[in-house]
Design a protein around this motif. Structure first.
Motif, PDB file in Angstrom:
ATOM      1  N   ILE A  53      -3.038   9.692  -0.395  1.00  0.00           N
ATOM      2  CA  ILE A  53      -3.451   9.815   0.941  1.00  0.00           C
ATOM      3  C   ILE A  53      -4.177   8.498   1.484  1.00  0.00           C
ATOM      4  CG2 ILE A  53      -4.923  10.851   2.634  1.00  0.00           C
ATOM      5  CD1 ILE A  53      -4.096  13.437   1.418  1.00  0.00           C
ATOM      6  N   ARG A  54      -5.019   8.063   0.765  1.00  0.00           N
ATOM      7  CA  ARG A  54      -5.857   6.754   1.203  1.00  0.00           C
ATOM      8  C   ARG A  54      -4.865   5.561   1.384  1.00  0.00           C
ATOM      9  NH1 ARG A  54      -8.886   7.096  -2.904  1.00  0.00           N
ATOM     10  NH2 ARG A  54      -8.279   5.055  -4.067  1.00  0.00           N
ATOM     11  N   TYR A  55      -3.929   5.300   0.286  1.00  0.00           N
ATOM     12  CA  TYR A  55      -3.107   4.194   0.547  1.00  0.00           C
ATOM     13  C   TYR A  55      -2.256   4.409   1.599  1.00  0.00           C
ATOM     14  CZ  TYR A  55      -4.968   1.968  -3.778  1.00  0.00           C
ATOM     15  OH  TYR A  55      -5.675   1.383  -4.656  1.00  0.00           O
ATOM     16  N   ARG A  60      -2.720   6.064   4.391  1.00  0.00           N
ATOM     17  CA  ARG A  60      -3.400   5.595   5.783  1.00  0.00           C
ATOM     18  C   ARG A  60      -3.473   4.193   5.916  1.00  0.00           C
ATOM     19  NH1 ARG A  60      -4.958  10.507   7.795  1.00  0.00           N
ATOM     20  NH2 ARG A  60      -5.724  12.215   6.645  1.00  0.00           N
ATOM     21  N   GLU A  61      -3.992   3.377   4.724  1.00  0.00           N
ATOM     22  CA  GLU A  61      -4.113   2.302   4.797  1.00  0.00           C
ATOM     23  C   GLU A  61      -2.741   1.401   5.402  1.00  0.00           C
ATOM     24  OE1 GLU A  61      -6.165  -1.645   4.716  1.00  0.00           O
ATOM     25  OE2 GLU A  61      -6.643   0.402   5.223  1.00  0.00           O
ATOM     26  N   GLY A  98       0.834   4.087  -3.001  1.00  0.00           N
ATOM     27  CA  GLY A  98       0.609   5.568  -2.385  1.00  0.00           C
ATOM     28  C   GLY A  98       1.728   6.404  -2.857  1.00  0.00           C
ATOM     29  N   THR A 138      -4.914  12.911  -3.478  1.00  0.00           N
ATOM     30  CA  THR A 138      -5.988  12.391  -2.691  1.00  0.00           C
ATOM     31  C   THR A 138      -6.001  10.878  -2.639  1.00  0.00           C
ATOM     32  OG1 THR A 138      -7.384  14.143  -3.615  1.00  0.00           O
ATOM     33  CG2 THR A 138      -8.512  12.432  -2.652  1.00  0.00           C
ATOM     34  N   ALA A 139      -5.799  10.245  -3.819  1.00  0.00           N
ATOM     35  CA  ALA A 139      -5.650   8.797  -3.848  1.00  0.00           C
ATOM     36  C   ALA A 139      -4.382   8.320  -2.927  1.00  0.00           C
ATOM     37  CB  ALA A 139      -5.615   8.106  -5.097  1.00  0.00           C
ATOM     38  N   HIS A 161       0.817  -1.074  -0.139  1.00  0.00           N
ATOM     39  CA  HIS A 161       0.111  -0.068   0.135  1.00  0.00           C
ATOM     40  C   HIS A 161       0.997   1.165  -0.161  1.00  0.00           C
ATOM     41  CE1 HIS A 161      -3.957  -1.916   0.814  1.00  0.00           C
ATOM     42  NE2 HIS A 161      -3.256  -2.911   1.317  1.00  0.00           N
TER      43      HIS A 161
END
Length: 629
Positions: A390-392, A394-395, A377, A387-388, A373
């Motif tokens: 950040i999601r990875y 955080r995961e 990211g 934006t994308a 991940h």
């Protein structure tokens, strides 16, 4: 000698095809398998091993080179046994050359040293035809004929074993002398099983890793660039269903080993021994048996063992075809396996074309792997998709709450989006977990500087430099902090340190020139600018800064030349045209000033300073026209 040649050819039979056709066929299949990645990008650790590596980019081929010299060493040992006049004798030259090639293989990859062990097994069990079952029976029954066991009484064999042992010991000693005797330091996320407190848990998980490696040889469909960070959850009890895989592995291995050592069929025994030797011996350094390794599963360590696997598979199909009348069905099955594996290789080769495909291919294989991940990211962030990314990130942090690199990168993105409070919390946590993480300390300092917490920022920068002495970017940011605090001398010293450590640090040079210019030290600013351009002659931003200084010093001609060079390099930069227009305005070249003011305003219509100067110029031109009338 002829007898030994025939014996070796019987154990390792030559190709059915003529040698030239065999080579062409293997070469063609190899091209087909990897054709999709020949023009691919440098991905994953290629950037460090090849792109950014100035001493030795060949390190990117370590496994291939180790395999090459491993096989050359083995073939050299076979040559030593062929160069005989009577049974049991050998060519000492080829034995020594084989040891030397084994040493070269080890220098490419530590795994290469295992060829000496393979040579010993090959000599004793395969060439020497030692029947282990018969030997054990004689030992148990104290059979006097044990003294006449030919392979054990051969002086040539004992001499070769002595050479292999001495050679291996010498090579390992030299390796330890050069690289040190201490093992590398690994963390729990690299190899969780090796950190388990229970010996039983460690043993179960090590054996499960072996079964996974065996499965990857049998069915290479689940492939991942990294198997660490929770990719394979630990087996913590014998009630875990995955224990079945261990049982299946050892059932097959024990069966093969028994046949290899105890079969009455000498030919079968020797083929299986060589195949198992090639399969198991090169894998031993990755087995965690002798020392802790820095991975859970690493597909690269299966490159050499795959030769043994292919030999065993070929032998198995050969035996099967002899005991069945459906030979066409067996042939079709073998061709089907070859086709499927070739197809898988083509697909995997395509996944290695670029980082996006490689990292995303791992999401379905190792969804619990934080590093997967993280890399997805990072790839998205590099492409500007914050934006994308950040999601990875955080995961990745959710899967591994101590993943400081993910925290650092996430903190950087949040800093750029002006979400400073959360960025500071993440970076503070990262340096709390890993106090010597210099990059996180520097980024924390940048955030604290943005929050106007100047004293804390200075302390963070100083801590970063303490942990990484040669850190030009940190000195650059420290200089920016001092400039904000009007500590001009400290700022200049910090930027000077940055340029000493990294002479091509354009930003540090530029800031020195601008600060000296703004504080009226034009002569010093000019000297720094000229020094910088000698080191970085094609940097247009330095040309621009020095041109501004020269213009203020009324060195108009030289200033004009630098402005024009900067504009040639970057013709669409509005400030370059705007400042050149100011130079012409001062110089009295009003038509040229008007031209570049207009170009600048076309590129940046909102530039208030340029608008104001252009307005002054127009009024001056109008006044001149009225006077002329």
């Amino acid at each position: 000698m002829a007898e030994w040649d025939a014996d070796l050819d019987h154990i390792i039979p030559s190709s059915i095809l003529p040698p030239l056709w065999a080579k062409l066929l293997v070469g063609f299949v190899s091209l087909v398998c990897f054709a999709r990645s020949y023009d691919g990008d440098f991905v994953f650790d290629d950037s460090e091993a090849i792109v950014n590596n100035k001493v030795a980019a060949v390190v990117g081929c370590a496994d291939l080179l180790a395999a090459l010299f491993f096989l050359l060493s083995f073939l050299g040992y076979c040559k030593a046994l062929r160069e005989t006049n009577k049974e049991g004798t050998h060519s000492t030259f080829w034995v020594l050359l084989s040891i030397l090639l084994g040493a070269v293989a080890m220098l490419c990859k530590e795994q290469g040293i295992t060829v000496l062990g393979l040579n010993a097994v090959f000599d004793i069990l395969v060439i020497g035809k030692l029947n282990v079952l018969e030997l054990v029976r004689k030992v148990l029954h104290k059979d006097r004929s044990l003294e006449n066991t030919g392979v054990l009484r051969t002086e040539g064999l004992l001499f070769r074993m002595s050479l292999l042992a001495l050679g291996g010991t010498g090579v390992l000693y030299v390796r330890w002398k050069i690289m040190g005797t201490g093992p590398p330091a690994f963390t729990e996320v690299d190899n969780p099983a090796s950190f388990a407190s229970s010996m039983l848990v460690r043993a179960i998980n090590y054996n499960y890793y072996y079964s996974l490696n065996a499965w990857l040889l049998l069915c290479p469909w689940w492939l991942c660039f990294d198997w660490s960070m929770g990719c394979i959850p630990l087996i913590k009890s014998v009630g875990d269903w995955r224990v079945i895989a261990l049982a299946a592995l050892w059932f097959c291995l024990i069966g093969l080993i028994c046949q290899a050592l105890c079969s009455e069929d000498s030919h079968k025994r020797r083929i299986l021994t060589l195949g198992l030797g090639l399969l198991i011996i090169p894998f031993l350094p990755a087995s965690n048996l002798f020392f802790r390794v820095g991975f859970v599963v690493a597909e690269r360590v299966l490159y050499l063992p795959s030769a043994g696997y292919c030999m065993l598979l070929t032998f198995g199909f050969g035996v099967l075809s002899k005991h069945t009348k459906k030979k066409k069905l067996i042939a079709a099955f073998v061709l089907g396996i070859l086709f499927i594996n070739t197809l898988r290789c083509v697909i995997r080769s395509g996944e290695w074309r670029n980082e996006e495909q490689l990292f995303r291919s791992a999401l379905s294989v190792c969804p619990l792997n934080a590093k997967v991940h993280y890399n997805v990211g990072k790839n998205l962030a590099d492409k500007g998709n914050q934006t994308a990314a950040i999601r990875y990130y955080r995961e990745a942090v959710r899967l591994n709450p101590k993943y400081v690199h993910a925290m650092n990168n996430l903190g950087n993105i949040l800093k750029e989006r002006n979400e400073l409070q959360e960025a500071e919390e993440l970076l503070s946590l990262a340096v709390q977990i890993q106090p010597d993480f210099a990059a996180a300390w520097m980024n924390l300092g940048i955030v604290q500087n943005s929050l106007k917490r100047f004293q804390a920022a200075e302390q963070s920068y100083r801590t970063a430099i303490k942990h990484r002495r040669k850190y030009p970017d940190c000195y650059y940011n420290l200089g920016r902090l001092y400039a904000d605090l009007n500590r001009h001398v400290d700022a200049l010293n910090a930027w000077r340190n940055a340029t000493v450590l990294k002479p091509e640090h354009s930003l540090a040079w530029n800031n020195m020139i601008i600060l000296l210019d703004n504080t009226g030290n034009l002569a010093q600013a000019e000297a720094v600018g000229r020094e910088a351009l000698e080191l970085i002659p094609n940097d247009h931003s330095l040309m621009f800064s020095l041109a501004n200084v020269l213009g203020k010093s009324q060195k108009y001609k030289e200033s004009e030349a630098l402005f024009l060079k900067a504009i040639k390099a970057h013709p669409n930069t509005a400030s370059y045209h705007g400042n050149l227009a100011v130079l012409y305005h001062r110089w009295g070249h009003l038509d040229l000033a008007k031209k570049h003011y207009e170009i600048s305003l076309r590129l940046d219509p909102m530039a208030s300073g340029t608008k104001e100067n252009y307005g002054l110029l127009r009024r001056k031109l109008e006044q001149m026209q009225k006077k002329n009338i």
